[in-house]
Design an enzyme around this catalytic site. Structure first.
Site, short mmCIF file in Angstrom:
data_model
loop_
_atom_site.label_atom_id
_atom_site.label_comp_id
_atom_site.label_asym_id
_atom_site.label_seq_id
_atom_site.Cartn_x
_atom_site.Cartn_y
_atom_site.Cartn_z
CE LYS A 57 -3.64 2.52 1.39
NZ LYS A 57 -4.00 3.28 0.23
CB CYS A 142 -2.03 9.18 -6.46
SG CYS A 142 -3.56 9.06 -5.64
CB THR A 205 -6.76 4.51 -11.75
OG1 THR A 205 -6.20 5.89 -10.87
CG2 THR A 205 -6.79 3.25 -10.78
N GLY A 229 -9.68 -2.19 -13.20
CA GLY A 229 -10.31 -3.07 -13.37
C GLY A 229 -10.38 -3.66 -15.15
C1 SIN Z 1 -5.27 6.36 -3.64
O1 SIN Z 1 -4.93 6.45 -2.62
O2 SIN Z 1 -6.31 7.51 -3.98
C2 SIN Z 1 -5.01 5.51 -4.61
C3 SIN Z 1 -3.64 5.47 -5.06
C4 SIN Z 1 -3.14 5.76 -6.52
O3 SIN Z 1 -4.24 5.91 -7.56
O4 SIN Z 1 -2.13 5.63 -6.70
#
Ligand code: SIN
Length: 315
Positions: A57, A142, A205, A229
């Site tokens: 994480k 992010c 993402t 996904g």
């Molecule tokens: C997040 O914690 O918002 C997702 C992590 C990421 O998109 O790198």
């Protein structure tokens, strides 16, 4: 077919071992940061020693509470998240999570994020001295934070500056995680490579949003979020393909991997390793299913070494 102990050394077994920028992995399958906690959460379901690596994480210098809820919403063939890098901070990670992970024989890659270039450098320094860390994944992608994150990753100059700052503070392999929310991911990859990155992760993402037709308001507390996904897999495969052609660095490919065939697709496009992300939420055993499926694919197709397939679709 079990892959336990099948690190490419047994006669007749296909070789699955790969090297990502200096990180030796018994197979190419790792975890996408943020979908596998610190490993503890999945240990009841997955023999962590069977993974190529664990990417934990995302970690920041100080603990972070994350974004307002709701922070997750399902979409067709995917999930939107706006977590906002919620995490207990690097000290907690070093004191609590690292000692637990040291009990396993698997490389631990730590995903790091910061508001400033200096934050990334300090995290690199701190984690390099902690011991038990195999590599750093520099998260400049992010989409859910106001400072740092994707702001750095969408500007090739800033992306290079963060990379140089981290490289200046560590001798660990540095993997830079790229954003798909850019006009040219190749331009960012090239600058990051020039700045000394040892490997690349792609993709993070895709920025998206979803609106509740009953309340007539956005579903997510932070309005927008990152889409992951199977819905994003073709975009991710395309980006791995383009970056492989432009930059001679190992790539960890990710984006919607559910099956071994999905993983092989990324490897054929140019990925040396792959990360399973959102699928862990559906089936916590997905990583191992993918390892076993890759081994079966190699065996059935008469491929003795997985490395022969990396980028093979380029002809
Ligand atoms: C997040 O914690 O918002 C997702 C992590 C990421 O998109 O790198």
């Amino acid at each position: 077919m079990s892959s336990k102990g099948s690190n490419g050394t047994s006669a007749g077994k296909p070789k699955l071992a790969v090297n990502v920028g200096g990180i030796q992995m018994i197979n190419p399958v790792t975890t996408a940061s943020g979908t596998f906690g610190f490993g503890t959460e999945y240990a009841p379901y997955v023999d962590l020693n069977r993974l190529g690596a664990i990417v934990v994480k995302g970690t920041t210098l100080a603990p972070r509470a994350g974004n307002p809820t709701p922070r997750l919403v399902e979409t067709p063939a995917g999930v939107l998240n706006s977590i906002g890098l919620q995490n207990p901070g690097v000290d907690h990670f070093i004191d609590e999570a690292l000692p637990y992970l040291a009990g396993f024989d698997v490389p631990v890659i730590v995903n790091i994020s910061g508001d400033t270039v200096e934050d990334y450098a300090r995290l690199a320094d701190r984690l390099s001295q902690a011991g038990g860390v195999a590599g750093l994944e520099v998260n400049i992608s992010c989409p859910n934070v106001k400072k740092g994150g994707m702001q750095f990753g969408s500007d090739p100059i800033m992306a290079a500056e963060v990379t140089r700052a981290v490289k200046g503070k560590t001798s660990l392999p540095v993997i830079v995680k790229l954003s798909p929310n850019v006009t040219s991911i190749v331009s960012v990859a090239e600058k990051v490579a020039e700045a000394g990155a040892d490997a690349l992760s792609l993709i993070n993402t895709l920025l998206g949003m979803s609106i509740d037709t009953k309340t007539r308001r956005p579903f997510l507390g932070n309005v927008m979020g990152g889409l992951s996904g199977p819905a994003i897999r073709p975009v991710a495969v395309r980006m791995v393909w383009q970056v492989y052609q432009a930059v001679k660095l190992p790539i960890i490919g990710m984006g919607g991997i559910v099956t071994a065939e999905d993983a092989i697709e990324f490897i054929l496009a140019g990925a040396t390793a792959v990360a399973v992300g959102t699928a862990n939420f559906v089936n916590p055993h997905t990583t191992i299913d993918v390892v076993e499926g890759i081994e079966k694919y190699l065996y059935e197709n008469g491929v003795s070494d997985l490395n022969e397939l990396i980028g093979a679709a380029h002809g």
